[in-house]
Design an enzyme around this catalytic site. Structure first.
Site, PDB file in Angstrom:
ATOM      1  N   PRO A  19       0.795  -1.233   0.000  1.00  0.00           N
ATOM      2  CA  PRO A  19       0.000   0.000   0.000  1.00  0.00           C
ATOM      3  C   PRO A  19       0.828   1.285   0.000  1.00  0.00           C
ATOM      4  O   PRO A  19       1.821   1.387   0.697  1.00  0.00           O
ATOM      5  CB  PRO A  19      -0.831  -0.121   1.286  1.00  0.00           C
ATOM      6  N   ASN A  20       0.350   2.209  -0.787  1.00  0.00           N
ATOM      7  CA  ASN A  20       0.861   3.581  -0.918  1.00  0.00           C
ATOM      8  C   ASN A  20       2.138   3.685  -1.743  1.00  0.00           C
ATOM      9  O   ASN A  20       2.582   4.787  -2.050  1.00  0.00           O
ATOM     10  CB  ASN A  20       1.064   4.242   0.462  1.00  0.00           C
ATOM     11  N   ARG A  27       5.729  12.258  -3.063  1.00  0.00           N
ATOM     12  CA  ARG A  27       5.823  12.837  -1.714  1.00  0.00           C
ATOM     13  C   ARG A  27       6.947  12.165  -0.933  1.00  0.00           C
ATOM     14  O   ARG A  27       7.379  11.086  -1.303  1.00  0.00           O
ATOM     15  CB  ARG A  27       4.516  12.606  -0.935  1.00  0.00           C
ATOM     16  N   TYR A  32      11.706   8.242   0.827  1.00  0.00           N
ATOM     17  CA  TYR A  32      11.524   7.192  -0.177  1.00  0.00           C
ATOM     18  C   TYR A  32      12.202   7.495  -1.515  1.00  0.00           C
ATOM     19  O   TYR A  32      12.097   6.699  -2.452  1.00  0.00           O
ATOM     20  CB  TYR A  32      10.030   6.933  -0.396  1.00  0.00           C
ATOM     21  N   ASN A  83       7.853  -6.014  -0.912  1.00  0.00           N
ATOM     22  CA  ASN A  83       7.795  -4.849  -0.027  1.00  0.00           C
ATOM     23  C   ASN A  83       6.328  -4.695   0.352  1.00  0.00           C
ATOM     24  O   ASN A  83       5.530  -4.117  -0.386  1.00  0.00           O
ATOM     25  CB  ASN A  83       8.305  -3.583  -0.717  1.00  0.00           C
ATOM     26  N   ALA A  86       3.178  -0.964   4.790  1.00  0.00           N
ATOM     27  CA  ALA A  86       2.644  -0.955   6.163  1.00  0.00           C
ATOM     28  C   ALA A  86       2.143  -2.325   6.606  1.00  0.00           C
ATOM     29  O   ALA A  86       2.156  -2.644   7.804  1.00  0.00           O
ATOM     30  CB  ALA A  86       1.532   0.082   6.264  1.00  0.00           C
ATOM     31  N   HIS A  89       4.046  -4.696   9.057  1.00  0.00           N
ATOM     32  CA  HIS A  89       4.029  -4.564  10.515  1.00  0.00           C
ATOM     33  C   HIS A  89       2.744  -5.081  11.149  1.00  0.00           C
ATOM     34  O   HIS A  89       2.635  -5.114  12.367  1.00  0.00           O
ATOM     35  CB  HIS A  89       4.253  -3.090  10.885  1.00  0.00           C
ATOM     36  N   ASP A  96       0.694 -15.695   6.767  1.00  0.00           N
ATOM     37  CA  ASP A  96       0.147 -17.035   6.515  1.00  0.00           C
ATOM     38  C   ASP A  96       0.268 -17.410   5.043  1.00  0.00           C
ATOM     39  O   ASP A  96       0.532 -18.568   4.710  1.00  0.00           O
ATOM     40  CB  ASP A  96      -1.330 -17.103   6.953  1.00  0.00           C
ATOM     41  N   GLU A 107      12.172 -10.023   1.902  1.00  0.00           N
ATOM     42  CA  GLU A 107      11.475  -8.795   2.318  1.00  0.00           C
ATOM     43  C   GLU A 107      12.376  -7.599   2.013  1.00  0.00           C
ATOM     44  O   GLU A 107      13.556  -7.615   2.373  1.00  0.00           O
ATOM     45  CB  GLU A 107      11.195  -8.889   3.825  1.00  0.00           C
ATOM     46  N   HIS A 109      12.656  -3.219   1.999  1.00  0.00           N
ATOM     47  CA  HIS A 109      12.130  -1.882   2.337  1.00  0.00           C
ATOM     48  C   HIS A 109      13.063  -0.828   1.781  1.00  0.00           C
ATOM     49  O   HIS A 109      14.300  -0.964   1.879  1.00  0.00           O
ATOM     50  CB  HIS A 109      12.003  -1.716   3.860  1.00  0.00           C
ATOM     51  N   LEU A 110      12.483   0.215   1.227  1.00  0.00           N
ATOM     52  CA  LEU A 110      13.286   1.322   0.715  1.00  0.00           C
ATOM     53  C   LEU A 110      14.031   2.021   1.853  1.00  0.00           C
ATOM     54  O   LEU A 110      15.219   2.336   1.734  1.00  0.00           O
ATOM     55  CB  LEU A 110      12.371   2.329  -0.003  1.00  0.00           C
ATOM     56  N   SER A 111      13.315   2.255   2.933  1.00  0.00           N
ATOM     57  CA  SER A 111      13.902   2.969   4.067  1.00  0.00           C
ATOM     58  C   SER A 111      14.444   1.962   5.082  1.00  0.00           C
ATOM     59  O   SER A 111      14.095   0.777   5.052  1.00  0.00           O
ATOM     60  CB  SER A 111      12.844   3.856   4.729  1.00  0.00           C
ATOM     61  N   ARG A 116      13.640   4.041  12.162  1.00  0.00           N
ATOM     62  CA  ARG A 116      12.422   4.860  12.162  1.00  0.00           C
ATOM     63  C   ARG A 116      11.591   4.585  13.426  1.00  0.00           C
ATOM     64  O   ARG A 116      12.125   4.145  14.430  1.00  0.00           O
ATOM     65  CB  ARG A 116      11.641   4.600  10.869  1.00  0.00           C
ATOM     66  N   ARG A 120       7.651   0.382  13.362  1.00  0.00           N
ATOM     67  CA  ARG A 120       8.161  -0.169  12.089  1.00  0.00           C
ATOM     68  C   ARG A 120       9.270  -1.206  12.307  1.00  0.00           C
ATOM     69  O   ARG A 120       9.758  -1.828  11.370  1.00  0.00           O
ATOM     70  CB  ARG A 120       8.711   0.950  11.185  1.00  0.00           C
TER      71      ARG A 120
HETATM   72  O1  CA2 Z   1      10.592   1.673   3.541  1.00  0.00           O
HETATM   73  C1  CA2 Z   1       9.721   1.005   2.974  1.00  0.00           C
HETATM   74  O2  CA2 Z   1       9.858   0.527   1.855  1.00  0.00           O
HETATM   75  C2  CA2 Z   1       8.379   0.795   3.682  1.00  0.00           C
HETATM   76  O3  CA2 Z   1       7.936  -0.538   3.382  1.00  0.00           O
HETATM   77  C3  CA2 Z   1       7.436   1.833   3.128  1.00  0.00           C
HETATM   78  C4  CA2 Z   1       6.060   1.830   3.794  1.00  0.00           C
HETATM   79  C5  CA2 Z   1       6.203   1.882   5.310  1.00  0.00           C
HETATM   80  O4  CA2 Z   1       4.924   1.730   5.909  1.00  0.00           O
HETATM   81  C6  CA2 Z   1       7.122   0.791   5.835  1.00  0.00           C
HETATM   82  O5  CA2 Z   1       7.250   0.939   7.231  1.00  0.00           O
HETATM   83  C7  CA2 Z   1       8.500   0.892   5.191  1.00  0.00           C
HETATM   84  C8  CA2 Z   1       5.245   3.049   3.357  1.00  0.00           C
HETATM   85  C9  CA2 Z   1       5.109   3.209   1.867  1.00  0.00           C
HETATM   86  C10 CA2 Z   1       4.501   4.545   1.593  1.00  0.00           C
HETATM   87  O6  CA2 Z   1       5.033   5.030   0.391  1.00  0.00           O
HETATM   88  C11 CA2 Z   1       4.898   6.354   0.111  1.00  0.00           C
HETATM   89  C12 CA2 Z   1       5.591   6.817  -0.971  1.00  0.00           C
HETATM   90  C13 CA2 Z   1       5.529   8.140  -1.294  1.00  0.00           C
HETATM   91  C14 CA2 Z   1       4.760   9.003  -0.570  1.00  0.00           C
HETATM   92  C15 CA2 Z   1       4.057   8.532   0.522  1.00  0.00           C
HETATM   93  C16 CA2 Z   1       4.128   7.204   0.854  1.00  0.00           C
END
Ligand code: CA2
Length: 177
Positions: A19-20, A27, A32, A83, A86, A89, A96, A107, A109-111, A116, A120
């Site tokens: 998601p997202n 943003r 990211y 990836n 959210a 977590h 499952d 797995e 993650h970009l960040s 953080r 997370r």
């Molecule tokens: O660091 C990552 O890749 C995350 O999986 C990104 C998730 C976050 O909930 C994880 O804790 C770590 C959030 C992705 C949201 O992506 C956005 C990208 C641009 C603007 C807003 C959100």
């Protein structure tokens, strides 16, 4: 030597984004990065080609869709880069699904989720993966694809789990006399 060229029978990996992540590049660039999802997918395709593989990249904001895609990966892919954003977590359903398919998954993650907020730091899915890569931005996806290829090659010639070792007493090495 030139790299292997992908063919119709090349191993297929799935890259699933949660998601997202469709908002990438619009943003929060400080967290990211500036690349959008299309650029990330293009990078995965280019990396896959260099590795002699094919890759299918998908993104969904919906937990059940991601569950369905993990099941599909179990039938159609040799490995999975996930990836889960959210859902990493929170999602017992994704955990499952990963446990239900016999598929090496990594797995990503970009960040750096460990640098953080505390919520997370916990991953529901990590125990069902072969490893986690976090904090390297889009490069993390390439590292994961490379690690999956290494894993595939390492297991290609390996005996099935539980098979006796060729050097075990019940299977003496012929050269041992
Ligand atoms: O660091 C990552 O890749 C995350 O999986 C990104 C998730 C976050 O909930 C994880 O804790 C770590 C959030 C992705 C949201 O992506 C956005 C990208 C641009 C603007 C807003 C959100």
């Amino acid at each position: 030597m030139s790299p292997p060229q992908p063919t119709a029978t090349s191993p297929r990996f799935f890259v699933l984004n949660g998601p997202n992540l469709n908002l990438l590049g619009t943003r929060e660039p400080s967290v990211y990065g500036h690349d959008d999802l299309a650029a990330l997918d293009a990078r995965c395709h280019a990396c896959a080609e260099r590795l002699g593989m094919t890759v299918e990249c998908r993104q969904s904001n919906h937990e059940g869709v991601l569950v369905d895609w993990i099941h599909e990966a179990g039938r159609r892919a040799a490995g999975l880069v996930l990836n889960a954003a959210a859902y990493t977590h929170t999602s017992v359903a994704l955990r499952d699904a990963l446990a239900a398919v016999d598929l090496p998954a990594i797995e990503v993650h970009l960040s750096n989720i460990h640098a953080r907020e505390p919520f997370r730091h916990r991953s529901m899915i990590a125990p069902c993966t072969i490893g986690t890569i976090a904090g390297f931005g889009p490069l993390g996806y390439e590292l994961a694809l490379t690690a999956l290829v290494e894993r595939l090659q390492a297991t290609a010639g390996a005996p099935p789990a539980g098979a006796p070792s060729p050097r075990s007493p019940s299977h003496p090495n012929p050269s041992d006399g």
